[in-house]
Design a protein around this motif. Structure first.
Motif, PDB file in Angstrom:
ATOM      1  N   ILE A  47       0.835  -1.212   0.000  1.00  0.00           N
ATOM      2  CA  ILE A  47       0.000   0.000   0.000  1.00  0.00           C
ATOM      3  C   ILE A  47       0.867   1.258   0.000  1.00  0.00           C
ATOM      4  O   ILE A  47       0.600   2.225  -0.726  1.00  0.00           O
ATOM      5  N   ALA A  48       1.935   1.239   0.813  1.00  0.00           N
ATOM      6  CA  ALA A  48       2.816   2.410   0.882  1.00  0.00           C
ATOM      7  C   ALA A  48       3.525   2.645  -0.449  1.00  0.00           C
ATOM      8  O   ALA A  48       3.650   3.791  -0.904  1.00  0.00           O
ATOM      9  N   VAL A  49       4.005   1.573  -1.082  1.00  0.00           N
ATOM     10  CA  VAL A  49       4.693   1.717  -2.370  1.00  0.00           C
ATOM     11  C   VAL A  49       3.730   2.243  -3.431  1.00  0.00           C
ATOM     12  O   VAL A  49       4.072   3.136  -4.218  1.00  0.00           O
ATOM     13  N   HIS A  50       2.530   1.667  -3.469  1.00  0.00           N
ATOM     14  CA  HIS A  50       1.541   2.129  -4.448  1.00  0.00           C
ATOM     15  C   HIS A  50       1.159   3.591  -4.201  1.00  0.00           C
ATOM     16  O   HIS A  50       1.024   4.380  -5.155  1.00  0.00           O
ATOM     17  N   ALA A  51       0.984   3.970  -2.937  1.00  0.00           N
ATOM     18  CA  ALA A  51       0.633   5.357  -2.622  1.00  0.00           C
ATOM     19  C   ALA A  51       1.752   6.309  -3.021  1.00  0.00           C
ATOM     20  O   ALA A  51       1.502   7.397  -3.561  1.00  0.00           O
ATOM     21  N   ASP A  52       3.006   5.904  -2.769  1.00  0.00           N
ATOM     22  CA  ASP A  52       4.131   6.767  -3.147  1.00  0.00           C
ATOM     23  C   ASP A  52       4.219   6.906  -4.665  1.00  0.00           C
ATOM     24  O   ASP A  52       4.457   8.009  -5.186  1.00  0.00           O
ATOM     25  N   ASP A  53       4.019   5.794  -5.386  1.00  0.00           N
ATOM     26  CA  ASP A  53       4.069   5.847  -6.843  1.00  0.00           C
ATOM     27  C   ASP A  53       2.980   6.753  -7.401  1.00  0.00           C
ATOM     28  O   ASP A  53       3.231   7.589  -8.280  1.00  0.00           O
ATOM     29  N   SER A  54       1.772   6.606  -6.879  1.00  0.00           N
ATOM     30  CA  SER A  54       0.672   7.453  -7.349  1.00  0.00           C
ATOM     31  C   SER A  54       0.897   8.912  -6.992  1.00  0.00           C
ATOM     32  O   SER A  54       0.569   9.818  -7.772  1.00  0.00           O
ATOM     33  N   SER A  55       1.490   9.151  -5.822  1.00  0.00           N
ATOM     34  CA  SER A  55       1.682  10.518  -5.354  1.00  0.00           C
ATOM     35  C   SER A  55       2.671  11.272  -6.236  1.00  0.00           C
ATOM     36  O   SER A  55       2.388  12.393  -6.693  1.00  0.00           O
ATOM     37  N   TRP A  56       3.841  10.670  -6.484  1.00  0.00           N
ATOM     38  CA  TRP A  56       4.831  11.428  -7.256  1.00  0.00           C
ATOM     39  C   TRP A  56       4.414  11.567  -8.717  1.00  0.00           C
ATOM     40  O   TRP A  56       4.717  12.579  -9.360  1.00  0.00           O
ATOM     41  N   ARG A  57       3.718  10.580  -9.248  1.00  0.00           N
ATOM     42  CA  ARG A  57       3.252  10.699 -10.628  1.00  0.00           C
ATOM     43  C   ARG A  57       2.198  11.807 -10.745  1.00  0.00           C
ATOM     44  O   ARG A  57       2.200  12.597 -11.707  1.00  0.00           O
ATOM     45  N   ALA A  58       1.289  11.849  -9.767  1.00  0.00           N
ATOM     46  CA  ALA A  58       0.272  12.907  -9.792  1.00  0.00           C
ATOM     47  C   ALA A  58       0.908  14.276  -9.650  1.00  0.00           C
ATOM     48  O   ALA A  58       0.477  15.258 -10.299  1.00  0.00           O
ATOM     49  N   GLN A  59       1.959  14.390  -8.832  1.00  0.00           N
ATOM     50  CA  GLN A  59       2.636  15.674  -8.660  1.00  0.00           C
ATOM     51  C   GLN A  59       3.343  16.101  -9.946  1.00  0.00           C
ATOM     52  O   GLN A  59       3.301  17.274 -10.344  1.00  0.00           O
ATOM     53  N   VAL A  60       3.995  15.134 -10.610  1.00  0.00           N
ATOM     54  CA  VAL A  60       4.675  15.451 -11.874  1.00  0.00           C
ATOM     55  C   VAL A  60       3.666  15.910 -12.925  1.00  0.00           C
ATOM     56  O   VAL A  60       3.880  16.913 -13.638  1.00  0.00           O
ATOM     57  N   ASP A  61       2.541  15.195 -13.043  1.00  0.00           N
ATOM     58  CA  ASP A  61       1.522  15.581 -14.029  1.00  0.00           C
ATOM     59  C   ASP A  61       0.932  16.950 -13.713  1.00  0.00           C
ATOM     60  O   ASP A  61       0.645  17.748 -14.634  1.00  0.00           O
ATOM     61  N   ALA A  62       0.751  17.234 -12.411  1.00  0.00           N
ATOM     62  CA  ALA A  62       0.207  18.543 -12.042  1.00  0.00           C
ATOM     63  C   ALA A  62       1.180  19.659 -12.401  1.00  0.00           C
ATOM     64  O   ALA A  62       0.773  20.739 -12.895  1.00  0.00           O
ATOM     65  N   ASP A  63       2.478  19.420 -12.187  1.00  0.00           N
ATOM     66  CA  ASP A  63       3.476  20.443 -12.532  1.00  0.00           C
ATOM     67  C   ASP A  63       3.539  20.658 -14.048  1.00  0.00           C
ATOM     68  O   ASP A  63       3.654  21.808 -14.522  1.00  0.00           O
ATOM     69  N   LEU A  64       3.455  19.576 -14.808  1.00  0.00           N
ATOM     70  CA  LEU A  64       3.479  19.705 -16.260  1.00  0.00           C
ATOM     71  C   LEU A  64       2.240  20.435 -16.776  1.00  0.00           C
ATOM     72  O   LEU A  64       2.333  21.277 -17.690  1.00  0.00           O
ATOM     73  N   LYS A  65       1.095  20.092 -16.196  1.00  0.00           N
ATOM     74  CA  LYS A  65      -0.133  20.772 -16.621  1.00  0.00           C
ATOM     75  C   LYS A  65      -0.061  22.267 -16.309  1.00  0.00           C
ATOM     76  O   LYS A  65      -0.496  23.111 -17.115  1.00  0.00           O
ATOM     77  N   LEU A  66       0.495  22.602 -15.154  1.00  0.00           N
ATOM     78  CA  LEU A  66       0.649  24.014 -14.813  1.00  0.00           C
ATOM     79  C   LEU A  66       1.600  24.705 -15.782  1.00  0.00           C
ATOM     80  O   LEU A  66       1.369  25.854 -16.213  1.00  0.00           O
ATOM     81  N   HIS A 150      17.097   7.699 -19.652  1.00  0.00           N
ATOM     82  CA  HIS A 150      16.249   8.325 -18.645  1.00  0.00           C
ATOM     83  C   HIS A 150      14.782   8.252 -19.072  1.00  0.00           C
ATOM     84  O   HIS A 150      14.455   8.292 -20.261  1.00  0.00           O
ATOM     85  N   ARG A 151      13.926   8.153 -18.075  1.00  0.00           N
ATOM     86  CA  ARG A 151      12.489   8.131 -18.340  1.00  0.00           C
ATOM     87  C   ARG A 151      11.967   9.566 -18.305  1.00  0.00           C
ATOM     88  O   ARG A 151      12.215  10.326 -17.353  1.00  0.00           O
ATOM     89  N   LEU A 152      11.228   9.947 -19.371  1.00  0.00           N
ATOM     90  CA  LEU A 152      10.695  11.290 -19.493  1.00  0.00           C
ATOM     91  C   LEU A 152       9.176  11.237 -19.479  1.00  0.00           C
ATOM     92  O   LEU A 152       8.563  10.309 -20.024  1.00  0.00           O
ATOM     93  N   ARG A 153       8.581  12.248 -18.870  1.00  0.00           N
ATOM     94  CA  ARG A 153       7.129  12.381 -18.845  1.00  0.00           C
ATOM     95  C   ARG A 153       6.756  13.567 -19.710  1.00  0.00           C
ATOM     96  O   ARG A 153       7.271  14.689 -19.523  1.00  0.00           O
ATOM     97  N   LEU A 154       5.843  13.355 -20.701  1.00  0.00           N
ATOM     98  CA  LEU A 154       5.410  14.395 -21.627  1.00  0.00           C
ATOM     99  C   LEU A 154       3.953  14.737 -21.363  1.00  0.00           C
ATOM    100  O   LEU A 154       3.141  13.849 -21.070  1.00  0.00           O
ATOM    101  N   SER A 155       3.661  16.018 -21.496  1.00  0.00           N
ATOM    102  CA  SER A 155       2.282  16.491 -21.329  1.00  0.00           C
ATOM    103  C   SER A 155       1.987  17.468 -22.457  1.00  0.00           C
ATOM    104  O   SER A 155       2.666  18.499 -22.600  1.00  0.00           O
TER     105      SER A 155
END
Length: 433
Positions: A47-66, A150-155
């Motif tokens: 649960i902790a690993v899944h929560a951490d994975d979801s948290s940082w991904r959501a933060q990255v997507d929010a920063d890209l959207k901004l 490196h892994r890149l996230r695109l928005s």
């Protein structure tokens, strides 16, 4: 007739002993404790690993959207409807890198990009995500791998022109997520190691707790084995004597009345021994409840002395009035055992016993004899378990000690003033209102 032999796998195997079954139960409890702990810890770690994975991904997507939203908001159209955008040399495209595409539908072309990008984003990946956003007219995200691994996230976010009918272009922002992935992997490894350590600690704790839980059972088994061994020894003596008396009577080698008299004496002794064994077993099992009531200790001792056959011995009683809160039947049994022990062993062979019983106002019953006494090395262990010797089972002293401890008192032995043994039974005195 043919007999079936032992089954394969069971040949040569002995059934487990009671102690072996208890130790096997301890191992099973330890395993169960470890499995339950492992299941709980692994579940929480997942649960902790899944929560951490979801948290940082959501933060990255929010920063890209901004980032894409702010960049889209800075785009302007002149009076003729031409798009005005910042000069790439100003650095607003560089970090995180932003690429501006123009076109409608799925046909988009790059218009402006970073002058000095902090990331090298693959061109085909940029084109693909921009076409998807232009075609859908909505926000599109994608994860790609750069040339350096490196892994890149695109928005990609589409924006519309003054007509506001179709998407006029697409803004694509990118960010390197390798650091986030490394942190996430470190957290996963850390939680895995912590789970392993905690499971090992819980297994050790379960093993220790299971050992504490089964220790009384193992102690009871040891006491039971010792009890059966000594009981068998004590019962064997009167049984053998009665058998010899019966054989002597059958052969006519002794007077019949004397044989019957001696047989009656041996049977009486056996009956008392069996009664002591049953009482001892019930005391060890905790099946004897205490029925406490106020009683005169001096009167109880007088009654016990009066009911005990002296058979030529002398018993002197000196008592002071004292009231104790105790179980009358058990206390009577304890005093009778002490007196019987003094009459049996508190004198030299061939001489009558001279026993003195003293009841003090402090709730102490002292039984003094003039016998050989008790060696100092045996005094400490005399009441721990019954001992055989000198024609006695030794159960009486064990029962007397248990009765004393059950009433919150004690039983001790020391050297008397007349050279013999002095048994001290101490009981709490009832406080007067």
């Amino acid at each position: 007739m043919r007999r079936d032999g032992p089954r394969r796998g069971q040949r040569g195997r002995r059934p487990p002993t009671p102690a072996g079954r208890i130790r096997r139960l301890r191992r099973r409890i330890t395993l169960l404790f470890a499995l339950v702990s492992a299941a709980g810890l692994v579940g929480m770690a997942v649960i902790a690993v899944h929560a951490d994975d979801s948290s940082w991904r959501a933060q990255v997507d929010a920063d890209l959207k901004l980032r894409t939203s702010e960049f889209s908001a800075d785009l302007r159209y002149d009076e003729q409807g031409a798009l005005e955008y910042p000069d790439p040399k100003e650095g607003v495209y560089d970090c995180p890198p932003v690429t501006l595409f123009t076109g409608t539908g799925g046909q988009v072309t790059p218009l402006a990009g970073p002058h000095r990008p902090c990331l090298a984003v693959p061109g085909p990946a940029l084109q693909a995500v921009a076409e998807a956003a232009g075609r859908d007219g909505d926000l599109v995200r994608a994860t790609v791998t750069a040339a350096n691994g490196h892994r890149l996230r695109l928005s990609a976010q589409a924006f519309t022109g003054p007509a506001a009918e179709n998407a006029d272009g697409v803004v694509v922002a990118a960010v390197d997520t390798s650091g986030n992935l490394d942190d996430h992997e470190r957290l996963t490894v850390l939680l895995g190691v912590a789970c392993a350590v905690l499971v090992a600690v819980s297994a050790l704790a379960g093993h220790w707790l299971a050992g504490r839980a089964v220790r009384p059972a193992l102690t009871a088994l040891d006491q039971q084995e010792a009890f059966f061994a000594d009981a068998a020894h004590d019962l064997r003596t009167p049984v053998t004597s009665m058998r010899l008396l019966a054989e002597t009577g059958l052969r006519g080698e002794a007077d019949g009345r004397e044989v019957l008299r001696r047989t009656l004496r041996q049977s009486t002794r056996m009956s008392e021994l069996v009664d002591d064994l049953l009482t001892r077993a019930r005391l060890m099992a905790g099946a004897v409840p205490l029925d406490r009531e106020p009683l005169r200790l001096d009167q109880l001792v007088d009654a016990v002395v009066a009911d005990t056959p002296a058979e030529g011995h002398r018993v002197t009683v000196r008592a002071e009035p004292v009231v104790v809160l105790a179980d009358a039947s058990l206390l009577r049994r304890a005093v009778a055992n002490l007196l019987g022990n003094a009459l049996a062993h508190g004198h030299s062979p061939g001489e009558p016993a001279d026993v003195e019983v003293t009841v003090g106002a402090d709730g102490t019953v002292a039984v003094d004899d003039a016998g050989p006494g008790v060696p100092p090395e045996q005094a400490k262990s005399l009441f721990e378990r019954f001992r055989s010797g000198a024609g006695s089972s030794g159960l009486g002293l064990s029962i007397a000690a248990w009765v004393a401890h059950a009433h919150g008192g004690s039983l001790a032995v020391e050297r008397g003033t007349r050279g013999g043994a002095r048994f001290l039974l101490r009981l709490p005195v009832q406080k007067q209102p």
